[in-house]
Design an enzyme around this catalytic site. Structure first.
Site, PDB file in Angstrom:
ATOM      1  N   PHE A 149       5.193  22.104 -14.048  1.00 20.76           N
ATOM      2  CA  PHE A 149       6.068  21.008 -13.622  1.00 20.76           C
ATOM      3  C   PHE A 149       5.418  20.128 -12.562  1.00 20.76           C
ATOM      4  O   PHE A 149       5.815  18.985 -12.373  1.00 20.76           O
ATOM      5  CB  PHE A 149       7.390  21.580 -13.071  1.00 20.76           C
ATOM      6  CG  PHE A 149       7.306  22.026 -11.636  1.00 20.76           C
ATOM      7  CD1 PHE A 149       7.508  21.116 -10.598  1.00 20.76           C
ATOM      8  CD2 PHE A 149       6.978  23.336 -11.300  1.00 20.76           C
ATOM      9  CE1 PHE A 149       7.396  21.505  -9.266  1.00 20.76           C
ATOM     10  CE2 PHE A 149       6.858  23.731  -9.986  1.00 20.76           C
ATOM     11  CZ  PHE A 149       7.073  22.811  -8.961  1.00 20.76           C
ATOM     12  N   GLU A 176       9.539  22.156 -18.977  1.00 22.59           N
ATOM     13  CA  GLU A 176      10.905  21.746 -19.337  1.00 22.59           C
ATOM     14  C   GLU A 176      11.652  21.171 -18.134  1.00 22.59           C
ATOM     15  O   GLU A 176      12.753  20.658 -18.261  1.00 22.59           O
ATOM     16  CB  GLU A 176      11.672  22.931 -19.951  1.00 22.59           C
ATOM     17  CG  GLU A 176      11.853  24.158 -19.075  1.00 22.59           C
ATOM     18  CD  GLU A 176      10.650  25.113 -19.085  1.00 22.59           C
ATOM     19  OE1 GLU A 176       9.490  24.648 -19.122  1.00 22.59           O
ATOM     20  OE2 GLU A 176      10.891  26.339 -19.018  1.00 22.59           O
ATOM     21  N   ARG A 177      11.024  21.244 -16.922  1.00 19.48           N
ATOM     22  CA  ARG A 177      11.718  20.748 -15.735  1.00 19.48           C
ATOM     23  C   ARG A 177      11.554  19.243 -15.541  1.00 19.48           C
ATOM     24  O   ARG A 177      12.415  18.608 -14.949  1.00 19.48           O
ATOM     25  CB  ARG A 177      11.235  21.513 -14.503  1.00 19.48           C
ATOM     26  CG  ARG A 177      11.876  22.908 -14.462  1.00 19.48           C
ATOM     27  CD  ARG A 177      11.389  23.711 -13.305  1.00 19.48           C
ATOM     28  NE  ARG A 177      10.384  24.669 -13.744  1.00 19.48           N
ATOM     29  CZ  ARG A 177       9.697  25.439 -12.938  1.00 19.48           C
ATOM     30  NH1 ARG A 177       9.885  25.368 -11.642  1.00 19.48           N
ATOM     31  NH2 ARG A 177       8.803  26.279 -13.415  1.00 19.48           N
ATOM     32  N   SER A 226       1.847  29.474 -13.318  1.00 17.19           N
ATOM     33  CA  SER A 226       1.746  30.598 -12.384  1.00 17.19           C
ATOM     34  C   SER A 226       0.861  31.702 -12.975  1.00 17.19           C
ATOM     35  O   SER A 226       0.691  31.794 -14.192  1.00 17.19           O
ATOM     36  CB  SER A 226       3.146  31.125 -12.077  1.00 17.19           C
ATOM     37  OG  SER A 226       3.837  31.349 -13.277  1.00 17.19           O
ATOM     38  N   CYS A 281      -1.031  23.079  -6.510  1.00 15.84           N
ATOM     39  CA  CYS A 281      -1.878  24.278  -6.584  1.00 15.84           C
ATOM     40  C   CYS A 281      -3.044  24.170  -5.613  1.00 15.84           C
ATOM     41  O   CYS A 281      -3.703  25.156  -5.324  1.00 15.84           O
ATOM     42  CB  CYS A 281      -2.390  24.485  -7.998  1.00 15.84           C
ATOM     43  SG  CYS A 281      -3.604  23.258  -8.466  1.00 15.84           S
ATOM     44  N   GLU A 383       1.965  33.576  -3.456  1.00 22.30           N
ATOM     45  CA  GLU A 383       2.072  32.109  -3.455  1.00 22.30           C
ATOM     46  C   GLU A 383       3.532  31.725  -3.180  1.00 22.30           C
ATOM     47  O   GLU A 383       4.433  32.180  -3.881  1.00 22.30           O
ATOM     48  CB  GLU A 383       1.637  31.556  -4.815  1.00 22.30           C
ATOM     49  CG  GLU A 383       1.652  30.042  -4.866  1.00 22.30           C
ATOM     50  CD  GLU A 383       1.276  29.495  -6.249  1.00 22.30           C
ATOM     51  OE1 GLU A 383       1.818  29.979  -7.253  1.00 22.30           O
ATOM     52  OE2 GLU A 383       0.453  28.565  -6.307  1.00 22.30           O
TER      53      GLU A 383
HETATM   54  P1  NAD Z   1       5.225  28.317 -14.735  1.00 22.95           P
HETATM   55  O1  NAD Z   1       4.268  29.430 -14.911  1.00 22.95           O
HETATM   56  O2  NAD Z   1       6.641  28.631 -14.468  1.00 22.95           O
HETATM   57  O3  NAD Z   1       5.252  27.392 -16.068  1.00 22.95           O
HETATM   58  C1  NAD Z   1       4.076  26.875 -16.628  1.00 22.95           C
HETATM   59  C2  NAD Z   1       4.301  26.674 -18.128  1.00 22.95           C
HETATM   60  O4  NAD Z   1       4.530  27.953 -18.743  1.00 22.95           O
HETATM   61  C3  NAD Z   1       5.523  25.806 -18.452  1.00 22.95           C
HETATM   62  O5  NAD Z   1       5.205  24.948 -19.529  1.00 22.95           O
HETATM   63  C4  NAD Z   1       6.580  26.836 -18.838  1.00 22.95           C
HETATM   64  O6  NAD Z   1       7.513  26.341 -19.773  1.00 22.95           O
HETATM   65  C5  NAD Z   1       5.757  27.959 -19.461  1.00 22.95           C
HETATM   66  N1  NAD Z   1       6.386  29.286 -19.279  1.00 22.95           N
HETATM   67  C6  NAD Z   1       7.190  29.682 -18.260  1.00 22.95           C
HETATM   68  N2  NAD Z   1       7.562  30.963 -18.430  1.00 22.95           N
HETATM   69  C7  NAD Z   1       6.987  31.386 -19.577  1.00 22.95           C
HETATM   70  C8  NAD Z   1       6.984  32.629 -20.284  1.00 22.95           C
HETATM   71  N3  NAD Z   1       7.660  33.690 -19.842  1.00 22.95           N
HETATM   72  N4  NAD Z   1       6.277  32.728 -21.420  1.00 22.95           N
HETATM   73  C9  NAD Z   1       5.583  31.662 -21.880  1.00 22.95           C
HETATM   74  N5  NAD Z   1       5.550  30.462 -21.252  1.00 22.95           N
HETATM   75  C10 NAD Z   1       6.229  30.319 -20.115  1.00 22.95           C
HETATM   76  O7  NAD Z   1       4.614  27.350 -13.618  1.00 22.95           O
HETATM   77  P2  NAD Z   1       5.318  26.122 -12.894  1.00 22.95           P
HETATM   78  O8  NAD Z   1       6.350  26.632 -11.958  1.00 22.95           O
HETATM   79  O9  NAD Z   1       5.698  25.093 -13.882  1.00 22.95           O
HETATM   80  O10 NAD Z   1       4.091  25.537 -12.065  1.00 22.95           O
HETATM   81  C11 NAD Z   1       3.727  25.998 -10.789  1.00 22.95           C
HETATM   82  C12 NAD Z   1       2.590  26.983 -10.862  1.00 22.95           C
HETATM   83  O11 NAD Z   1       1.471  26.364 -11.500  1.00 22.95           O
HETATM   84  C13 NAD Z   1       2.106  27.410  -9.493  1.00 22.95           C
HETATM   85  O12 NAD Z   1       1.826  28.786  -9.540  1.00 22.95           O
HETATM   86  C14 NAD Z   1       0.836  26.600  -9.306  1.00 22.95           C
HETATM   87  O13 NAD Z   1      -0.108  27.160  -8.411  1.00 22.95           O
HETATM   88  C15 NAD Z   1       0.309  26.567 -10.688  1.00 22.95           C
HETATM   89  N6  NAD Z   1      -0.631  25.473 -10.881  1.00 22.95           N
HETATM   90  C16 NAD Z   1      -1.945  25.784 -11.019  1.00 22.95           C
HETATM   91  C17 NAD Z   1      -2.883  24.789 -11.195  1.00 22.95           C
HETATM   92  C18 NAD Z   1      -4.336  25.125 -11.375  1.00 22.95           C
HETATM   93  O14 NAD Z   1      -5.097  24.272 -11.832  1.00 22.95           O
HETATM   94  N7  NAD Z   1      -4.769  26.324 -11.037  1.00 22.95           N
HETATM   95  C19 NAD Z   1      -2.473  23.456 -11.226  1.00 22.95           C
HETATM   96  C20 NAD Z   1      -1.115  23.166 -11.079  1.00 22.95           C
HETATM   97  C21 NAD Z   1      -0.200  24.199 -10.920  1.00 22.95           C
END
Ligand code: NAD
Length: 498
Positions: A149, A176-177, A226, A281, A383
């Site tokens: 998101f 989806e957010r 994450s 991130c 985190e």
């Molecule tokens: P998230 O893990 O909740 O979601 C990421 C994606 O995974 C979304 O598209 C979501 O729909 C999908 N998802 C969520 N739960 C799932 C499941 N159980 N099974 C399959 N798919 C699933 O992450 P977020 O809250 O959207 O984003 C924040 C996180 O992303 C933080 O941890 C941040 O550090 C990380 N991030 C990392 C980078 C990087 O380059 N390392 C960059 C940006 C964000």
């Protein structure tokens, strides 16, 4: 109520699964739209569409593909204000910060205009008698991106621009957010001349992701989110024979050496720690002053700056940061601040009770600052992803370097110092993927690559830069001999050029 469907086969289609998720206005806390959550069958239809469209796109010469990217860059610039406002209205980051989100994606699209150069193979004339050898880079076919998101413009573009410029068809599963900007990007790609079916957006949750992960027509996928989900996506994709690069969470340290310019360091901490409400991130979440004197001076400089943070609506161009993305995110971060207090850290600035006047149901949170955090605390290990900065005091440089080196995350890190020797030693020894020297958010430019180490990145190759082309293509090597060089007898030993 506005409904957000999917973008499949070159057009917007309504969701048909009967399942939806709310999209909030983080300023008011109200639901502003419903986003469709794709069923397995809907994702499969998108994959089929992509698979049918991809061969003709791969056969389109690279220069023509690059021209679509060139036109897309122009459209992104033309629509910058609209995209930034739409992004801010669903994410909660301020409009100027949202422009940066679009801009950092746009830069990877600009990089992708030059991808024909990186798709060139190698050639050896006369590798043996009458024998020439050459290699070529070919697209993989249908590839996918699953994105978080917090950068709803930048990270989708980091994924789809290099993949599409390399001749692949793309399935994007955004968060989806805040799904509206990714949908708009797909429309603009069509306007730029992309054929239907080459960029599809399926909105959804685990059901959509699991379909992408297991469908044999999807050859590779890039994930950002994450760490626990990144690990799950990586291992499931690998078990299904797919190429995967999955980037995860972070705990980014900033080391402040005794010789650092303290005003500069404190300003860097404020911007990198609290910008975008800490939902980056590459946000700095741990400040490590080296030596007691440095710690005392830093706290004196930092505390008034945290107290003076200007929290505002996402539409307020003067605000330092806006609301958090959802109530769940806000509650989670507040829970971590409660935990830090229980664990014995000193909460020097407490932003938990902050309320935005007239927007009391918005997802706003004041800046929090913890002093005397220690490495055994959960608020140090995990985190938090909010406007919360922890100060961990190190007695000397060696102790300071050990902190990011021993941490399970390894995304970004920074050192603030005037000492070139210390900076050079730090850059060489620190066990982290992206390093800043007097730069708090060292996000590499589009023509370098972006990627964290340890639990911040699973799989091989980084995002954007030359690695993106390597990730989204495969190498074929051809050995050719023309009849004039062919012997008329069979050979039973392994051929050598000797
Ligand atoms: P998230 O893990 O909740 O979601 C990421 C994606 O995974 C979304 O598209 C979501 O729909 C999908 N998802 C969520 N739960 C799932 C499941 N159980 N099974 C399959 N798919 C699933 O992450 P977020 O809250 O959207 O984003 C924040 C996180 O992303 C933080 O941890 C941040 O550090 C990380 N991030 C990392 C980078 C990087 O380059 N390392 C960059 C940006 C964000």
């Amino acid at each position: 109520m506005r409904t957000i469907g999917h973008f499949i086969g070159g057009k917007t289609v309504a969701g048909g699964s009967g399942r939806t998720a709310p999209v909030f206005d983080p300023n008011t806390g109200e639901v502003q739209a419903e986003v469709a959550l794709a069923s397995k069958a809907e994702v499969e239809a998108a994959i089929q569409n992509a698979a049918e469209a991809q061969p003709a796109w791969a056969a389109t010469n690279p220069q023509r593909r690059a021209r679509v990217m060139m036109k897309f860059v122009q459209l992104l610039n033309d629509h910058m204000d609209e995209l930034a406002e739409l992004l801010a209205s669903e994410h909660g980051k301020t409009v100027p910060d949202a422009k940066g989100d679009v801009q950092r994606g746009l830069e990877v699209v600009e990089f992708s205009i030059g991808i024909p150069h990186l798709l060139k193979g190698e050639y050896t004339d006369g590798a043996g008698p009458g024998i020439d050898m050459y290699s070529m880079r070919q697209p993989l076919g249908v590839v996918a991106g699953i994105t978080p998101f917090n950068f709803p413009a930048m990270i989708p573009m980091w994924k789809f621009a290099p993949a599409i410029a390399s001749g692949n068809a793309f399935i994007l599963k955004p968060s989806e957010r805040d799904p509206s900007v990714p949908m708009r990007l797909a429309e603009l790609m069509m306007e730029a001349g992309l054929p239907a079916g080459i960029l599809n957006v399926v909105n959804g949750d685990k059901e959509a992701v699991d379909t992408v992960l297991t469908d044999p027509r999807v050859m590779a996928l890039g994930f950002v989110g994450s760490s626990s989900i990144a690990e799950y996506v990586y291992s499931t994709a690998a078990a299904h024979g797919k190429r995967a690069q999955c980037f995860g969470g972070a705990k980014n340290h900033m080391i402040i050496m005794p010789d650092a310019d303290m005003e500069q360091a404190a300003n860097a901490l404020i911007g990198a720690g609290y910008g975008s409400a800490g939902e980056r991130c590459m946000a700095i979440s741990v400040a490590v002053p080296v030596g007691e004197q440095t710690a005392e001076t830093l706290m004196k400089t930092l505390v008034p700056k945290v107290q003076a943070l200007k929290i505002g609506l996402s539409s307020d161009h003067e605000a330092d940061y806006g609301p958090m993305v959802t109530k769940a995110a806000l509650d989670r971060v507040k829970g971590y601040v409660d935990l830090g207090v229980e664990e014995g850290a000193e909460l020097v600035v407490d932003g938990r009770d902050f309320k935005m006047q007239g927007y009391e149901n918005g997802f706003f949170m004041g800046g929090c600052l913890f002093n005397r955090v220690t490495p055994d605390m959960r608020i140090y290990k995990e985190e938090i992803f909010g406007p919360v900065l922890s100060v961990v005091r190190a007695q000397d440089y060696e102790e300071a370097v050990r902190l990011p080196n021993d941490h399970e995350y390894g995304n970004g890190v920074a050192i603030f110092t005037r000492d070139g020797d210390a900076a050079r030693d730090f850059a060489a020894r620190v066990n982290v993927g992206m390093v800043g020297v007097n730069v708090p958010i060292p996000v590499p430019l589009a023509y370098y690559t972006f990627g964290g180490w340890k639990r911040s990145g699973f799989g091989d190759l980084n995002q954007h830069g030359p690695d993106a082309v390597r990730f989204y293509t495969k190498t074929k090597t051809v050995t050719s001999r023309w009849p004039s060089g062919i012997k008329d007898s069979a050979e039973f030993v392994i051929p050598t050029m000797g």
